[in-house]
Design an enzyme around this catalytic site. Sequence first.
Site, PDB file in Angstrom:
ATOM      1  N   CYS A   1      13.037  42.460  82.188  1.00 43.71           N
ATOM      2  CA  CYS A   1      13.787  42.757  83.416  1.00 43.71           C
ATOM      3  C   CYS A   1      13.719  44.223  83.776  1.00 43.71           C
ATOM      4  O   CYS A   1      13.452  45.079  82.934  1.00 43.71           O
ATOM      5  CB  CYS A   1      15.250  42.349  83.255  1.00 43.71           C
ATOM      6  SG  CYS A   1      15.503  40.575  83.149  1.00 43.71           S
TER       7      CYS A   1
ATOM      8  N   GLY B   1      12.304  39.815  85.905  1.00 46.30           N
ATOM      9  CA  GLY B   1      13.385  39.727  86.878  1.00 46.30           C
ATOM     10  C   GLY B   1      13.829  41.130  87.264  1.00 46.30           C
ATOM     11  O   GLY B   1      13.609  42.086  86.521  1.00 46.30           O
TER      12      GLY B   1
ATOM     13  N   ASN C   1      20.382  44.360  84.631  1.00 50.99           N
ATOM     14  CA  ASN C   1      19.217  43.487  84.756  1.00 50.99           C
ATOM     15  C   ASN C   1      19.655  42.069  85.147  1.00 50.99           C
ATOM     16  O   ASN C   1      20.844  41.773  85.282  1.00 50.99           O
ATOM     17  CB  ASN C   1      18.421  43.491  83.447  1.00 50.99           C
ATOM     18  CG  ASN C   1      19.129  42.750  82.334  1.00 50.99           C
ATOM     19  OD1 ASN C   1      20.355  42.717  82.269  1.00 50.99           O
ATOM     20  ND2 ASN C   1      18.368  42.144  81.456  1.00 50.99           N
TER      21      ASN C   1
ATOM     22  N   CYS D   1      20.078  39.073  83.947  1.00 47.08           N
ATOM     23  CA  CYS D   1      21.110  38.272  83.266  1.00 47.08           C
ATOM     24  C   CYS D   1      22.254  39.114  82.715  1.00 47.08           C
ATOM     25  O   CYS D   1      23.105  38.619  81.969  1.00 47.08           O
ATOM     26  CB  CYS D   1      20.466  37.451  82.153  1.00 47.08           C
ATOM     27  SG  CYS D   1      19.300  36.237  82.777  1.00 47.08           S
ATOM     28  N   GLY D   2      22.269  40.391  83.055  1.00 45.60           N
ATOM     29  CA  GLY D   2      23.405  41.231  82.729  1.00 45.60           C
ATOM     30  C   GLY D   2      23.452  41.765  81.311  1.00 45.60           C
ATOM     31  O   GLY D   2      24.446  42.346  80.896  1.00 45.60           O
ATOM     32  N   GLU D   3      22.365  41.583  80.529  1.00 44.69           N
ATOM     33  CA  GLU D   3      22.432  42.082  79.150  1.00 44.69           C
ATOM     34  C   GLU D   3      22.403  43.602  79.098  1.00 44.69           C
ATOM     35  O   GLU D   3      22.933  44.197  78.178  1.00 44.69           O
ATOM     36  CB  GLU D   3      21.240  41.577  78.305  1.00 44.69           C
ATOM     37  CG  GLU D   3      21.063  40.089  78.230  1.00 44.69           C
ATOM     38  CD  GLU D   3      19.954  39.634  79.164  1.00 44.69           C
ATOM     39  OE1 GLU D   3      19.317  38.627  78.854  1.00 44.69           O
ATOM     40  OE2 GLU D   3      19.731  40.281  80.196  1.00 44.69           O
TER      41      GLU D   3
END
Length: 371
Positions: A69, A97, A250, A252-254
Site C-alpha cells: 500500500c 492499494g 494505507n 486497510c489502516g495498518e
Amino acid sequence: LKNKYLIAGETPKGCFRRVARALAAAETSKNNRSIWEERFFQVMSQLRFLPGGRTLANAGTINNQLANCFVMPMPDSVEGIFDSVKESSILKKNGGGVGFSFSHLRPKGDVVATTTGRAAGPVALMKIINEASEMLQQAGGRRSGNMVILHVTHPDILEFITCKEDEAKLNHINFSLGVTDKFMQAVKRDKNWDLVNPRNGQVVNTVAARSSFELAASYAWKNGDPGMVFLDRINRDNPTPQVGVLEAVNLCGEQPLLNYEACNLGSVNLAQHVGERDLNWNKLKETVAIGVQLLDNVVSICKYPLKQVDKVVKSNRKIGLGVMGWADALIKLGIPYNSKPALALAEKTMKFINDVAREKSVQLAEEKGSF
C-alpha cells in the site's frame, strides 16, 4: 495461495525459496546472502512469519513491486488532482492499494478563481478515483482499492459520511473520518462544531458535533463505512515528525504514512510460538529479528513505480511488523480470549515484539547505516 501468489508451476515451497532468495540479494556479501536466504526460507516455510501478499507474489519476478500500500497527496488544483489520479493508477496497476487525504480540497460549490466554474468537491472526486480503479484488474484477480480520509472540519463532511447510502457505489473505496481530540471532546460535551473551508480558513457552517458522530456511527453500523482515523493520536507516535504530518493511512489502516510513502507488511504467526505453558519467547525473539531484517530488505530491493515513492520510502524505511494467530495461540494455551490473563499476555507480547524489533533496527543501523 495458488490463485494469488504462486507463479506458473510453482509449489508453496518454491514460492518461499523464490522470495527468500530475492530478499537475501539485498545483503552485501555472498556469505551473508546465503545465510539470510536460509533464515528467511525457514521462518516462511515453518509459517512463523509471512510477508505481505505483494512480496509473496512479486519478489523475484519481472514485477518486483513488493509494497502492499501507498499514501499519495491530493492537492487542491485540477492539475494536481489528475496528476495524483495518474500516479496512483500506476501504483495500483503494479499491485498496490492507495490512501489519500482529501482534506485540502475546497468544498463542493466553492469558487475557482481561474475559471467561472465551481468546485466539484471531495465526493465527486471519490467517484473519479473509483472509476479509475474499476479499470485496473490486478494479478490474481485482486481489485485495486483506495482509502480516503476527510478531516472532520471539512464543510462536505456530512455528504462524505453518507456517500455510500447505495452500497453498490464506490465499491473500490474505503473511507474514514479524520477526527481530532478536540472533536471527540465536543462530541462528549454535546458542543457545536465549526466546518471550515480549507481554501481560506473561513467558517462556513456550524453543526452539532454529536449529530455528526452519531450519523457516522449509524452508517458504519449499516454498511461498514465510514471508519475513523484519530489524527492527533497517530501523530503523537509519528516516528519522523520533522519530515511531515501524518494525514492518511494505507488502504486497510495498518499504517499511517506520509505522502509518497509505501508500507511493506509482514506478520508474525503467534500460533507457531506456543510452548508448554507460555509463549516460546526465545523462538519469538528469533522470528521477530528475522522478520525485521526481511522487511528492511524489502525496502531495499523493491522496484517502486514512481521516483518520488522510491526516494521517500528509502529515506524513511518504514516497515509494518504485525501479528496473526493470536486467537489460536490463546486456544493452545487454554486462555479465554476475553479474560484478564489474555489482555495481560497481549500487552506483554506486543511490548516484547516492539522492543526486539527496535533492538534489531539499531543493529541494522550499526551494520548498514542509519536511515
